[in-house]
Scaffold this active site. Structure first.
Site, PDB file in Angstrom:
ATOM      1  N   SER A 231       0.878  -1.105   0.274  1.00 52.35           N
ATOM      2  CA  SER A 231      -0.179   0.203  -0.111  1.00 52.35           C
ATOM      3  C   SER A 231       0.718   1.290   0.093  1.00 52.35           C
ATOM      4  O   SER A 231       1.646   1.628  -0.874  1.00 52.35           O
ATOM      5  CB  SER A 231      -0.991  -0.166   1.346  1.00 52.35           C
ATOM      6  N   HIS A 373      -7.775  -5.706   1.046  1.00 57.68           N
ATOM      7  CA  HIS A 373      -6.263  -4.984   0.919  1.00 57.68           C
ATOM      8  C   HIS A 373      -5.455  -5.512   2.094  1.00 57.68           C
ATOM      9  O   HIS A 373      -5.566  -5.162   3.409  1.00 57.68           O
ATOM     10  CB  HIS A 373      -6.864  -3.476   1.315  1.00 57.68           C
TER      11      HIS A 373
HETATM   12  C1  GTR Z   1      -5.450   4.540   2.020  1.00 59.87           C
HETATM   13  C2  GTR Z   1      -4.700   5.313   1.051  1.00 59.87           C
HETATM   14  C3  GTR Z   1      -4.262   4.304   0.065  1.00 59.87           C
HETATM   15  C4  GTR Z   1      -3.173   3.259   0.580  1.00 59.87           C
HETATM   16  C5  GTR Z   1      -3.716   2.814   1.975  1.00 59.87           C
HETATM   17  C6  GTR Z   1      -2.800   2.076   2.921  1.00 59.87           C
HETATM   18  O1  GTR Z   1      -6.087   5.019   3.015  1.00 59.87           O
HETATM   19  O2  GTR Z   1      -5.864   5.774   0.357  1.00 59.87           O
HETATM   20  O3  GTR Z   1      -3.509   5.019  -1.010  1.00 59.87           O
HETATM   21  O4  GTR Z   1      -1.928   4.012   0.813  1.00 59.87           O
HETATM   22  O5  GTR Z   1      -4.205   3.750   2.563  1.00 59.87           O
HETATM   23  O6  GTR Z   1      -1.647   2.555   2.917  1.00 59.87           O
HETATM   24  O7  GTR Z   1      -3.113   1.114   3.679  1.00 59.87           O
END
Ligand code: GTR
Length: 393
Positions: A231, A373
């Site tokens: 991420s 995610h």
């Molecule tokens: C979210 C962000 C993403 C990603 C994520 C993370 O809120 O919008 O771009 O970086 O966090 O790092 O888990």
């Protein structure tokens, strides 16, 4: 009264931005990607040499100027101190080192704490996976009282690799008010300029200092370092590998917007949204591209291409539409053009593969994992398989 109005206004603005996120493929705007093979002076790039001499350096400078900020190369001093060591960690399977990497510049210093396990099963210098840890430090527990799929050290050691991690907050706190309290103390001039680096640049800079350490540790094969990030950490791992060619392989896991996904598709998270929520990640210039992607001289396929001819592993998760899986796969596909200049054949399929069906073969690997995610033991299993192929183990 004014305070309440300001709070209400920012709340409404956030709601508006949230509502504006698109998840409908039919609403992806028409766009043209910047040409990987056409230099700023309109020169056609036909060979790997032209790519290396002209276009690649140009692309790195464009990303520095418009997105991640300039990457400082110099500092006054670097030193490495083994703070703690256990040659019989993990039931004698690994040698643990806790290393303090201290960097000084302009009478200021920053300390990056590295955790490193090397496998005891071999006497040869080991290839290593380095994670930029953007989650809890429990994930990288040295006592192994917590074992997590985010950094499955036992699994990686068993496969014959060393595994390392540093906590990203050592390099730059992930906070818009305090991100300056790390690497940026060494480079105050960066803070005053529109193209100065911020947190993502600092995380990538720290990964390069760990690379400086690996080059000095005889237990590590510094020609076989894989940089891994998830991420926001995956945005940093891709930026680190794109500009520091000492990294042999890059894993950018669920990195999404301003990571491996194409910005111009405006699917899921957008530049405006990321710059609004995380104003401390990218440079000031990048804010000029809020709702104005087409004015960018780059898109993220060019960052993946900048890693060529080295290996890149890109991933997505099926429920993580925020990170635009389709636009991520498309970006990686575009990068094939540069691998071709090196006569390296890509094994990526024409369209994104089905869930849990990795396209493993280096130099361009990809999978979409079923689920949310995250970075999991399943993902690491695939990275190890690809490294086995890439490093011919
Ligand atoms: C979210 C962000 C993403 C990603 C994520 C993370 O809120 O919008 O771009 O970086 O966090 O790092 O888990």
């Amino acid at each position: 009264m004014i305070k309440i109005a300001v709070i209400l206004f920012s709340f409404l603005l956030t709601c508006h931005l949230l509502a504006a996120q698109n998840y409908d493929e039919a609403k992806v705007p028409a766009y043209t990607l910047p040409d990987l093979l056409l230099s700023i002076n309109n020169q056609r790039i036909n060979t790997a040499k032209q790519w290396e001499d002209i276009r690649r350096p140009e692309i790195i400078s464009l990303f520095e100027e418009h997105v991640y900020g300039t990457m400082p190369k110099k500092f006054d001093e670097i030193s490495f101190k083994i703070k703690a060591e256990n040659p019989n960690a993990m039931n004698r399977k690994a040698h643990l080192k806790e290393v303090e990497i201290s960097v000084k510049n302009h009478q200021q210093s920053v300390i990056i704490n590295l955790i490193l396990f090397t496998p005891n099963q071999t006497r040869k210098p080991a290839p290593v996976f380095l994670l930029i840890n953007n989650r809890s430090e429990k994930n990288t527990s040295v006592t192994r009282d917590t074992i997590s799929g985010f950094w499955p050290a036992e699994q990686v050691i068993k496969a014959g690799y060393a595994i390392a991690a540093f906590y990203y907050g050592d390099a730059a706190p992930d906070n818009k008010n305090s991100f300056q309290n790390g690497v940026l103390r060494l480079y105050p001039e960066q803070l005053g300029s529109d193209n100065g680096m911020k947190a993502v640049g600092a995380w990538a800079w720290a990964a390069s200092r760990v690379m400086d350490y690996f080059e000095k540790d005889s237990a590590i094969d510094a020609s076989k370092v894989t940089i891994v990030g998830h991420s926001r950490g995956g945005k940093a791992s891709l930026w680190a590998a794109a500009q520091d060619q000492r990294f042999a392989m890059c894993v950018t896991n669920c990195s999404g917007n301003t990571g491996a996904a194409l910005s111009r598709r405006r699917y899921g998270e957008t530049i405006e949204r990321i710059n609004t929520t995380f104003p401390h990640w990218f440079n000031e210039n990048y804010k000029n591209y809020n709702s104005n992607e087409k004015a960018l001289p780059i898109d993220q396929h060019m960052l993946i291409a900048a890693v060529a001819p080295r290996a890149v592993y890109v991933t997505n998760a099926s429920e993580d539409l925020w990170a635009d899986p389709k636009g991520t796969f498309m970006a990686e596909k575009e990068a094939e053009k540069i691998y071709k200049l090196y006569n390296l054949k890509s094994s990526l399929p024409d369209a994104p593969p089905p869930m849990n069906t990795p396209s493993l073969k280096p130099p361009l690997s990809y999978h979409i994992r079923k689920g949310i995610h995250d970075l999991t033991a399943y993902d690491w299993e695939q990275f190890v398989k690809t490294a086995d192929l890439y490093f011919k183990r």
